[in-house]
Motif scaffolding. Structure first.
Motif: not given
Length: 335
Positions: A85-109
């Motif tokens: 489930l790990r993306p092939l590309r390197n990602r820039v660290p996200q700001p605090g307000d994007a943590v919920d979106q990242i969590t929802a994205r991982r959960t859905q995947r």
């Protein structure tokens, strides 16, 4: 007296029915004393017993497989992300307000991939169990397999769009092309992704319209929210403008914004004033480029345009007259 038991023993042995499994026949005859039951012991006892064993083993294997898949998906949603489930590309660290979106994205995947794995495991295990049960019943499997192949081909032609959507959805999820919270361009639909399923993707555009896009119809994806974003601003100026001065002013405005504490975590690199990008009959376009977080790219772009406009007015840098003339001629007045 001594010869009577021997005669009885011979008579008892002679009364036992003849069958393939002599031990089982003898035991059944000893227990029940019925010839027909002993003769059909294999059909009435052995075959149902084997079928029951196959069903029990299939149920246990299916339950264990589902439990292992569920543990994998739960750990993926809450813990460290596995390689699959790990993306092939390197990602820039996200700001605090994007943590919920990242969590929802991982959960859905994780949930989507878990559903696919559970369905695949169930189909394989139950398919093997059905074949074994039919074999125990003595059925000829060749016509059944041939009929199943014909039915499968017919269903494949009839539901090819549905199958295409599911296969494309699996690829989108595994390759992490986009997820919940991403701003994507899917061709006719552009907006923020709200849900990614195996068959459809749901996104909402800037006007609040919800779009349902079949995954099999997605020919190309423009993801504006992965990694970092580039804010590119082309400012038009008149032909007689001091271009070097205008370029310097644009660099100063961007550098001042980059140095402000409010924008430290938003602007990821020093702004670049690239100079002349295009010369047309209407004017000269100077380009400014700023690297920023994907969630703040539109806010940064609006702020920079406002500051550049105010600074250009203060410095007396004129907008191309043909542009002003076209706006005035449209009856809307200057902006």
């Amino acid at each position: 007296m001594t010869g009577s038991p021997a005669v009885l023993a011979v008579d008892d042995d002679a009364s036992v029915p003849d069958c393939a499994d002599y031990w089982l026949c003898q035991k059944v005859y000893d227990w029940f004393g019925l010839d027909w039951l002993a003769e059909n012991a294999g059909t009435l006892i052995v075959t149902p017993g084997r079928i029951l064993l196959v069903v029990v083993l299939a149920a246990v294997a299916r339950a264990l497989a589902h439990r292992a898949i569920q543990r994998l998906t739960d750990r993926t949603a809450t813990g460290a992300m596995p390689t699959i489930l790990r993306p092939l590309r390197n990602r820039v660290p996200q700001p605090g307000d994007a943590v919920d979106q990242i969590t929802a994205r991982r959960t859905q995947r994780a949930a989507a991939i878990g559903s696919v794995l559970r369905s695949f495991a169930s189909i394989v295990i139950l398919g093997i169990a059905v074949v074994l049960v039919l074999g125990e019943l003595g059925l000829n499997l060749a016509p059944i397999v041939a009929s199943a192949g014909v039915v499968g081909v017919a269903l494949g032609f009839g539901a090819q769009n549905l199958i295409k959507d599911f296969i494309a959805g699996i690829g989108i999820i595994l390759e992490d092309q986009y997820g919940v919270g991403d701003v994507v361009d899917l061709g006719e639909a552009i907006g923020t992704v709200e849900a990614v399923g195996l068959r459809i993707t749901r996104l909402r555009d800037v006007n609040g319209v919800v779009w349902y896009v079949r995954n099999g119809e997605v020919l190309r994806v423009g993801n504006k929210s992965q990694g970092y974003a580039q804010v590119v601003i082309d400012m038009p100026v008149a032909h007689d403008t001091d271009l070097e001065r205008a370029r310097t002013v644009m660099q100063e405005v961007a550098d001042a914004m980059y140095a402000e504490e409010e924008w430290i975590g938003v602007l990821l690199a020093e702004p670049e004033s690239l100079g002349v990008e295009q010369i047309t009959t209407e004017g000269v376009f100077l380009r400014l480029m700023v690297r920023t977080t994907n969630t703040d790219q539109w806010r940064v772009g609006r702020e920079l345009r406002m500051r550049l406009k105010e600074r250009f007015v203060a410095e007396g840098i004129r907008t191309p007259l043909p542009l002003l003339g076209s706006v005035s001629g449209a009856g809307t007045g200057p902006r």
